[in-house]
Design an enzyme around this catalytic site. Structure first.
Site, PDB file in Angstrom:
ATOM      1  N   TYR A 129       0.842  -1.194   0.000  1.00 19.48           N
ATOM      2  CA  TYR A 129       0.000   0.000   0.000  1.00 19.48           C
ATOM      3  C   TYR A 129       0.878   1.246   0.000  1.00 19.48           C
ATOM      4  O   TYR A 129       1.626   1.486   0.942  1.00 19.48           O
ATOM      5  CB  TYR A 129      -0.905  -0.061   1.230  1.00 19.48           C
ATOM      6  CG  TYR A 129      -1.944   1.021   1.375  1.00 19.48           C
ATOM      7  CD1 TYR A 129      -2.175   1.965   0.380  1.00 19.48           C
ATOM      8  CD2 TYR A 129      -2.720   1.093   2.528  1.00 19.48           C
ATOM      9  CE1 TYR A 129      -3.138   2.944   0.533  1.00 19.48           C
ATOM     10  CE2 TYR A 129      -3.684   2.066   2.694  1.00 19.48           C
ATOM     11  CZ  TYR A 129      -3.883   2.993   1.697  1.00 19.48           C
ATOM     12  OH  TYR A 129      -4.835   3.967   1.869  1.00 19.48           O
ATOM     13  N   LYS A 157      -1.734  -1.178  -3.879  1.00 13.88           N
ATOM     14  CA  LYS A 157      -2.733  -0.111  -3.858  1.00 13.88           C
ATOM     15  C   LYS A 157      -1.969   1.202  -3.877  1.00 13.88           C
ATOM     16  O   LYS A 157      -1.155   1.474  -2.993  1.00 13.88           O
ATOM     17  CB  LYS A 157      -3.616  -0.186  -2.621  1.00 13.88           C
ATOM     18  CG  LYS A 157      -4.604   0.979  -2.525  1.00 13.88           C
ATOM     19  CD  LYS A 157      -5.327   1.036  -1.189  1.00 13.88           C
ATOM     20  CE  LYS A 157      -6.187   2.294  -1.109  1.00 13.88           C
ATOM     21  NZ  LYS A 157      -6.811   2.473   0.226  1.00 13.88           N
ATOM     22  N   VAL A 196      -9.710   0.773  -5.292  1.00 17.31           N
ATOM     23  CA  VAL A 196     -10.084   0.680  -3.882  1.00 17.31           C
ATOM     24  C   VAL A 196     -10.794   1.983  -3.563  1.00 17.31           C
ATOM     25  O   VAL A 196     -10.182   3.047  -3.544  1.00 17.31           O
ATOM     26  CB  VAL A 196      -8.861   0.469  -2.974  1.00 17.31           C
ATOM     27  CG1 VAL A 196      -9.308   0.389  -1.514  1.00 17.31           C
ATOM     28  CG2 VAL A 196      -8.129  -0.809  -3.363  1.00 17.31           C
TER      29      VAL A 196
END
Length: 286
Positions: A129, A157, A196
């Protein structure tokens, strides 16, 4: 699965978790076919006690969702991160979102050691992330490249705020999830293959359809820009409360709903839903 929803944690007036509302939130994502992501910044992970995360995870696990369930790993130490992963992976989950450690700002080699240790103990897929505005340091593309071949490295992400890093991450051969609702069309062109989403908390089906069509729509952009005027999750909770999806818009300290100054625009934002729906439908009809 093109959309994973970074779910809010709904609270009651006394700031305890509202489990009935939590079920409604995750069921709406299940109905839309979106993945569920608990305990991220949208879910106010840092404001939840370990026992509360355990209770929420236990509760959601009993729902037997037929969509992927992911958990956030927010930690300052490797021991803390590993402890949470070893505990949580005993439940029927599908993976973890793991940012660089908070506050310490590790460099290239520190990040590599961090993620290698996490991958060595996890039995579930890991999504690295990149969120420098939250952690204080950007995820190095070289780290992603070095870990890309690991069987449990599911992807990245990217909430870095630009398309540059997205392109570099995608060149490593991993799947990239855009972490910014407002940047989806640009990130898609730069190699992202999923979103997301925060906005999908309130508009799960529209978010799914928007991602599938992958084009810029003013009503979507306007709503995303409005959400960004306040720290997440103030805006999305206010919007969900206005649509009667949750009873209470409260957030936990150190956040305060009194810092939400965009309430006068709520009516305009609610109107964006119908506009977005009409635009998406018009493409389907053509």
């Amino acid at each position: 699965m093109s959309v994973v929803t970074a779910c809010i944690t709904p609270f009651k007036a006394d700031l305890s978790i509202d489990f009935a509302a939590l079920e409604s939130v995750v069921r709406s994502q299940e109905h839309a076919g979106n993945g569920v992501f608990l305990f991220g910044s949208t879910g106010e992970s840092l404001s939840l006690a370990y026992e509360e995360k355990f209770a929420a995870l236990s509760f959601v696990s009993t729902l037997k969702l037929n969509v992927p369930l992911f958990l956030g790993v927010t930690a300052t130490s490797i021991q803390e991160a590993i402890s949470w992963i070893e505990f949580a992976q005993r439940w029927p989950i599908d993976g973890f979102f793991v940012p660089t450690p908070l506050y310490t700002k590790p460099g290239l080699y520190g990040q590599k050691v961090w993620f290698e240790k996490i991958l060595s103990v996890s039995k579930k897929p890991i999504i690295l992330y990149n969120n420098p505005s939250r952690t204080g340091v950007a995820l190095h593309p070289e780290v992603v490249k070095s870990l890309a071949s690991h069987p449990l490295c599911m992807g990245v992400k990217d909430s870095g705020g630009s398309t540059q890093a997205c392109t570099l991450f995608a060149e490593s051969g991993v799947r990239v999830f855009c972490g910014d609702d407002g940047m989806w069309p640009e990130m898609r062109l730069s190699g992202a293959s999923g979103l997301v989403s925060v906005l999908s908390n309130v508009w799960p089906e529209l978010a799914r359809d928007y991602v599938a069509q992958c084009r810029s729509i003013d009503a979507w952009k306007k709503t995303c820009s409005w959400l960004e005027l306040s720290v997440n999750p103030l805006g999305i909770k206010a919007l969900m409360a206005a649509q009667k999806m949750i009873e209470c818009e409260l957030v936990r300290p150190p956040l305060s709903i009194r810092d939400f100054q965009e309430r006068d625009q709520l009516a305009d934002i609610l109107a964006c839903r119908a506009i977005l729906q009409a635009e998406l439908l018009s493409v389907c009809v053509q």
